[in-house]
Write a protein that holds these residues in place. Structure first.
Motif, PDB file in Angstrom:
ATOM      1  N   ASP A  42       0.835  -1.203   0.000  1.00  0.00           N
ATOM      2  CA  ASP A  42       0.000   0.000   0.000  1.00  0.00           C
ATOM      3  C   ASP A  42       0.867   1.249   0.000  1.00  0.00           C
ATOM      4  O   ASP A  42       0.595   2.208  -0.740  1.00  0.00           O
ATOM      5  CB  ASP A  42      -0.922  -0.004   1.216  1.00  0.00           C
ATOM      6  N   HIS A  46       0.770   4.154  -2.833  1.00  0.00           N
ATOM      7  CA  HIS A  46       0.115   5.415  -2.490  1.00  0.00           C
ATOM      8  C   HIS A  46       0.967   6.384  -1.679  1.00  0.00           C
ATOM      9  O   HIS A  46       0.526   7.488  -1.386  1.00  0.00           O
ATOM     10  CB  HIS A  46      -1.180   5.128  -1.724  1.00  0.00           C
ATOM     11  N   ARG A  55      -5.962   3.169   7.919  1.00  0.00           N
ATOM     12  CA  ARG A  55      -5.641   2.996   6.500  1.00  0.00           C
ATOM     13  C   ARG A  55      -4.819   1.724   6.292  1.00  0.00           C
ATOM     14  O   ARG A  55      -5.066   0.940   5.361  1.00  0.00           O
ATOM     15  CB  ARG A  55      -4.861   4.203   5.982  1.00  0.00           C
TER      16      ARG A  55
END
Length: 216
Positions: A42, A46, A55
């Motif tokens: 992730d 990002h 998150r």
């Protein structure tokens, strides 16, 4: 941590005082690694801005409480994910450095590594942000920059001629590491072409390494 610093401050970003973990079993360690790999993926996609346990938990397909079982909070998770990104990039760098299709010299190996370091490969944005975070708040995040040296200095020593003394390898590795880091910062902030991208300095570094190797 405030949003501008990359990791959001909230009450769930750190393990509660006295929170006990029994995560030392092989099964738990395997699960921890699985979660870390997912969170690292992730970050690679990002970046690390706005990282929070919620998150990270969403990316890992779990809950923030499960992450707190395996990690000491968002900052611990961030440090380990950045370290894993560096391990991945180091593997790519070593593969490039010791590929048989270029000069098997220190200068040749450094030249082969340069496209890996300057490219837009996996996690590059997150690694750039980690370095910026360490510079912005060194008291809190110096480890994000120090860890980079721990990863790449041994690799640079390995690229040096085997007949060199350990002291000479250490000195040249530190010089090359500092120079490459400076060129990368210049490239990120001054453009990717010409003097603004550090290319002239990089070529000068290679010539210096060629002279150093020729000296024996």
């Amino acid at each position: 941590m405030r949003e501008a610093r990359g990791v959001k401050e909230d009450s769930e970003n750190a393990a509660p005082a006295g929170y006990r973990r029994s995560a030392g079993t092989p099964r738990a360690q395997a699960r921890r690694r699985e979660l870390l790999e997912l969170v690292t993926d992730d970050l690679a996609a990002h970046g690390l801005v706005d990282l929070s346990l919620r998150r990270a938990a969403k990316a890992a397909g779990t809950t923030h409480k499960v992450l707190l079982y395996h990690f000491d909070g968002a900052e611990d998770l961030l440090r380990e994910a950045v370290e894993l990104l560096r391990e991945r990039r180091l593997a790519s760098s070593l593969a490039a450095a010791f590929a048989p299709d270029h000069a098997q010299t220190l200068a040749g190996r450094v030249r082969a590594v340069w496209p890996v370091l300057t490219g837009t490969g996996e996690g590059q944005r997150a690694l750039d942000q980690a370095l910026g975070l360490a510079m912005y708040d060194p008291e809190r995040h110096a480890a994000l920059a120090v860890d980079a040296a721990g990863h790449f200095l041994p690799a640079l020593r390995e690229m040096c001629p085997p007949q060199w003394s350990d002291q000479r390898k250490d000195e040249i590795a530190e010089l090359v590491f500092a120079a490459l880091r400076g060129f990368l910062v210049q490239r990120r902030t001054g453009g990717s072409d010409g003097a603004g991208g550090g290319e002239a300095g990089f070529e000068a570094l290679l010539r210096m390494l060629e002279r150093e190797e020729a000296a024996g």
